[in-house]
Design an enzyme around this catalytic site. Structure first.
Site, PDB file in Angstrom:
ATOM      1  N   SER A 248       0.825  -1.210   0.000  1.00 21.91           N
ATOM      2  CA  SER A 248       0.000   0.000   0.000  1.00 21.91           C
ATOM      3  C   SER A 248       0.859   1.259   0.000  1.00 21.91           C
ATOM      4  O   SER A 248       2.042   1.213   0.345  1.00 21.91           O
ATOM      5  CB  SER A 248      -0.921   0.072   1.230  1.00 21.91           C
ATOM      6  OG  SER A 248      -1.758  -1.042   1.305  1.00 21.91           O
ATOM      7  N   ASP A 320       7.693  -8.824  10.894  1.00 23.96           N
ATOM      8  CA  ASP A 320       7.700 -10.285  10.957  1.00 23.96           C
ATOM      9  C   ASP A 320       6.902 -10.739  12.171  1.00 23.96           C
ATOM     10  O   ASP A 320       7.349 -10.599  13.308  1.00 23.96           O
ATOM     11  CB  ASP A 320       9.142 -10.797  11.050  1.00 23.96           C
ATOM     12  CG  ASP A 320       9.240 -12.313  10.930  1.00 23.96           C
ATOM     13  OD1 ASP A 320       8.190 -12.958  10.754  1.00 23.96           O
ATOM     14  OD2 ASP A 320      10.363 -12.840  11.003  1.00 23.96           O
ATOM     15  N   VAL A 322       5.316 -13.949  11.987  1.00 25.13           N
ATOM     16  CA  VAL A 322       5.211 -15.402  11.819  1.00 25.13           C
ATOM     17  C   VAL A 322       6.614 -16.007  11.808  1.00 25.13           C
ATOM     18  O   VAL A 322       7.502 -15.503  11.119  1.00 25.13           O
ATOM     19  CB  VAL A 322       4.493 -15.765  10.501  1.00 25.13           C
ATOM     20  CG1 VAL A 322       4.554 -17.273  10.254  1.00 25.13           C
ATOM     21  CG2 VAL A 322       3.040 -15.301  10.516  1.00 25.13           C
ATOM     22  N   ASP A 323       6.818 -17.048  12.587  1.00 26.21           N
ATOM     23  CA  ASP A 323       8.086 -17.786  12.573  1.00 26.21           C
ATOM     24  C   ASP A 323       7.805 -19.276  12.417  1.00 26.21           C
ATOM     25  O   ASP A 323       6.787 -19.777  12.895  1.00 26.21           O
ATOM     26  CB  ASP A 323       8.873 -17.552  13.871  1.00 26.21           C
ATOM     27  CG  ASP A 323       9.393 -16.135  14.000  1.00 26.21           C
ATOM     28  OD1 ASP A 323       9.972 -15.636  13.025  1.00 26.21           O
ATOM     29  OD2 ASP A 323       9.189 -15.522  15.064  1.00 26.21           O
TER      30      ASP A 323
END
Length: 796
Positions: A248, A320, A322-323
């Site tokens: 965006s 981040d 998400v791992d």
């Protein structure tokens, strides 16, 4: 012969009768934009004015009346879309589409969104305005299901309608949040590169600095095909009937830099193109409340909005959240995994997925302390070792509905800022401006630090007790800029500056759009709404000229044909614009494809190379690698007795690009205009079936813009004759507080999701040509230019 004529006549008559009956039926499915309707659970008559683009302006005595009415009118234009949106997170698409979407359902049913939504509903204060107004909105939807017209898609697929619930609302937000994240597509792929080739092969990806990590020691491990995770998730999002969020732009200009001394806010969230589009506009006016909002189907409060007092928009933060963790199973008991405290038991849960025209499918979800194990949820992942997915969204208290309510009911900048803390995930850049002159950029998301030895862009060790340690940071440490002295703020998914020396890891997009936005905003001090409208449709790349110079410099032109020389001359004179009539973008983007193919496909293989092209990270690679003569990727690993260099690869790929264009567009370079190559079609899920494509889809159109220009009409690099635009601005909004009742917007297709509505695609020409229409706030103007639908309280 007479008998044959009679048979033909009967058949023709039958076809005409069927066509006539179908036409008459379709006419009955149109949304109702004027007249009267009865609506239960409203206290007084409520008037809805539908303006010339189908935007409802709802005038009600109470917010509860307004929300009930909003639910009804939203459903009459977007009920089919609502049905899709609520099904994806709990894994219920197979009920209507059958086995082709079973792999999508298996994954989403297993990652915990539905359970998180159930808990969020249980935690919600039943006396809060969030709860009361959200249920009023759902009541409006459910009343429409009972007494309104059933969408043609729902009839075609034979869907049995169910009432909408608060859990559906949270599930919709859950899928939206998942689609924001990039780690699912990127971490496993980068880990594969490290494990197959070693750390030297990651240097061109910026993983040793631009992602905020310290230098890593050289490492090469066993090749485990982690890329299958990336491939599967990418395929799920690519084939999903619900569009994913991808990027965006937004900027807010303070009064000191505008001609009229008032704030101007611009925002264009980038989402995968679809039909119907993502946003539904609605304007609510009550004695104690007003908002002109942009709503996602099935959700009661707007993610984008404005009124006479303030305006807000958003972009994706790209942090981040998400791992992935590789668990170490107990060699003597595969139902256990190793932790620093000894072996722990995996937990197991069985999910049942109903499949249209087939038997139910059982999915066994295995979970570690880090999250669900994806091995059994994703096709193609054959690794024997369990890989678990850890996601902030499902691990933190879910207050997203409260947050969105509060943002749309803010009193001032202070209250607006405070409530952003409620959004733990997804990470968002939330942009703000108001009539008092305040401007702000504030990020949402529960941010954390990890040990300095850990790189969160790779699959982590689940057993060592180091990789999974998180130091959660207070909201005060989230990046933000409030009323800065330079009098503007912006976001283009670019990486923010370090906080306390710490650079937050993430999957940020290249600097191109951010550079262009900043470069245009900084020197000018008399901005107008008209100026901003030109800027928001700007097609000039901030980096393409530099990249072209990087790529031209090593070329060996001694054996170039006349056409190759002419094409090269066009590139040398190019000013990095991507207008319809431009020729250079066709050459440039074709060359980029062949250069990337020649550079990466030999090591990756065709499938993984295609996957790499679909990630954000490939965009980060191009500028730095094209100037890196020493890159290890230049050598073709398939030629054992020869080592290729940069000059050979770029020369070869340029010649291949020109040959391809000659084959596809003819030998005349002057006929290689961008509009012949760069095309957009707004595709409906059912429109993917050729029989229905003409009825449901909108397009195809040649369109200006490109990857990573402000007018970000993005695509995946390809050798196809036409480059299909995958996504781009889902709306463009310009809010000018010097003339708030004449602010501008546009949707890619139209306000309605009903193919029989005149508002199904009535904004497409405006959008494709970079034009706008008014967002009306003036009651007299609205009344004079609209149709009127009155909702009367239904008597029991």
């Amino acid at each position: 012969m007479k008998l044959l004529k009679k048979i033909v006549l009967v058949l023709v008559s039958l076809i005409i009768l069927i066509a006539l009956a179908l036409f008459i039926y379709l006419q009955t499915t149109k949304p109702k934009y004027e007249g009267e309707e009865n609506l239960a659970n409203i206290s007084k008559p409520t008037t809805v004015y539908f303006d010339e683009y189908g935007v409802p302006h709802i005038y009600a005595e109470t917010q509860k009346d307004a929300m009930t009415t909003l639910g009804y009118v939203h459903a009459q234009d977007r009920l089919w879309q609502m049905e899709l949106m609520r099904r994806i997170a709990p894994g219920r698409l197979s009920e209507i589409f059958g086995t082709p979407v079973l792999k999508t359902d298996k994954f989403f049913a297993g990652i915990g969104i539905d359970e998180n939504s159930k808990q969020a509903v249980a935690n919600l204060d039943k006396n809060s305005q969030t709860y009361i107004l959200a249920n009023a909105y759902l009541d409006g939807i459910n009343q429409y299901i009972e007494q309104g017209k059933t969408p043609v898609e729902i009839r075609l697929l034979g869907i049995k309608q169910e009432k909408f619930t608060l859990k559906d609302v949270y599930n919709i937000f859950g899928f939206m949040s998942f689609s924001f994240a990039m780690a699912q597509k990127t971490d496993p792929l980068l880990t594969d590169i490290r494990d197959r080739f070693g750390m030297d092969y990651l240097k061109d990806f910026g993983i040793q600095g631009e992602f905020g990590t310290k230098q890593l020691k050289s490492y090469k491990g066993d090749y485990k095909e982690y890329a299958e995770i990336s491939k599967s998730v990418a395929d799920l999002l690519e084939t999903s009937p619900v569009p994913a969020f991808i990027g965006s732009n937004s900027w807010v200009i303070g009064g000191a830099k505008t001609k009229n001394g008032k704030v101007i806010l611009a925002n264009d969230p980038h989402i995968m193109h679809s039909q119907p589009g993502t946003w539904y506009e609605a304007h609510i006016v009550c004695p104690d409340y007003e908002i002109y909002g942009y709503y996602i189907a099935g959700t009661p409060f707007p993610l984008l909005g404005h009124n006479h007092n303030y305006a807000y928009g958003l972009t994706m933060f790209e942090n981040d959240d998400v791992d992935f963790f590789q668990e170490e199973d107990n060699p003597n008991n595969d139902k256990q995994y190793k932790t620093v405290d000894g072996y722990k038991n995996y937990t197991y849960q069985q999910k049942i997925i109903k499949v249209k025209d087939s038997v139910d499918v059982k999915v066994n979800v295995k979970t570690s302390q880090h999250g669900p194990v994806v091995n059994g949820l994703l096709d193609g992942l054959k690794s024997e070792k369990s890989v678990a997915m850890s996601w902030i969204y499902t691990q933190q208290k879910n207050q997203i509905l409260d947050a969105v309510y509060q943002l749309s009911h803010a009193i001032n900048l202070e209250s607006f800022h405070k409530n952003i803390e409620l959004i733990k995930a997804p990470g968002l850049n939330i942009m703000y401006g108001d009539y008092r002159g305040n401007i702000a950029w504030i990020t949402s998301g529960k941010l954390y630090k990890v040990d300095k030895s850990v790189n969160t862009n790779l699959i982590l060790n689940g057993a060592n007790g180091i990789d999974d340690k998180k130091e959660f940071l207070p909201f005060a440490k989230n990046p933000a800029a409030i009323n800065p002295s330079w009098n503007y703020v912006y976001s283009a998914n670019n990486q923010p500056e370090p906080i306390d020396g710490y650079l937050y890891p993430g999957y940020y997009l290249p600097k191109d759009r951010a550079m262009r936005i900043d470069g245009l905003l900084a020197p000018k001090n008399n901005w107008t709404k008209e100026d901003v409208s030109k800027m928001i449709t700007d097609n000039t790349s901030a980096t393409a000229e530099t990249i072209v110079l990087n790529m031209i410099k090593p070329l060996n032109v001694s054996q170039f044909s006349e056409n190759e020389k002419k094409a090269l001359s066009v590139l040398k004179e190019w000013k990095a614009t991507h207008n319809l009539e431009d020729i250079a973008p066709s050459i440039y983007n074709k060359w980029l494809y062949f250069y990337l193919k020649a550079t990466f496909e030999d090591e990756f293989g065709a499938d993984n190379f295609k996957l790499l092209l679909s990630t954000h990270i490939i965009k980060q690679v191009i500028e730095n690698q094209t100037k890196n003569v020493a890159s290890v990727w230049w050598d073709n690993s398939n030629t054992k007795n020869k080592k290729e260099n940069q000059s050979e690869i770029l020369t070869q790929s340029f010649k291949e690009a020109i040959a391809s264009l000659e084959n596809q567009l003819g030998s005349d370079v002057n006929q290689w205009q961008w509009e012949k190559v760069h095309k957009v079609e707004f595709q409906h899920p059912i429109g993917k079936v050729k029989l229905f494509s003409k009825f449901f889809n909108v397009g195809t159109f040649g369109i200006a813009g490109s990857n990573e220009v402000i007018n970000n009409q993005l695509f995946i690099y390809t050798d196809d004759a036409q480059i299909p635009v995958k996504g781009g601005p889902s709306t463009r909004r310009i809010i000018d507080f010097s003339d708030i009742e004449n602010s501008w917007s546009v949707l890619p297709t139209g306000q309605s999701g009903n193919p029989m509505s005149k508002h199904y695609s009535d904004q497409t020409d405006l959008f494709v040509n970079g034009k706008f229409r008014k967002m009306k706030l003036n009651e007299k103007e609205i009344e004079a230019t609209s149709t009127k639908l009155i909702f009367k309280p239904k008597k029991n």
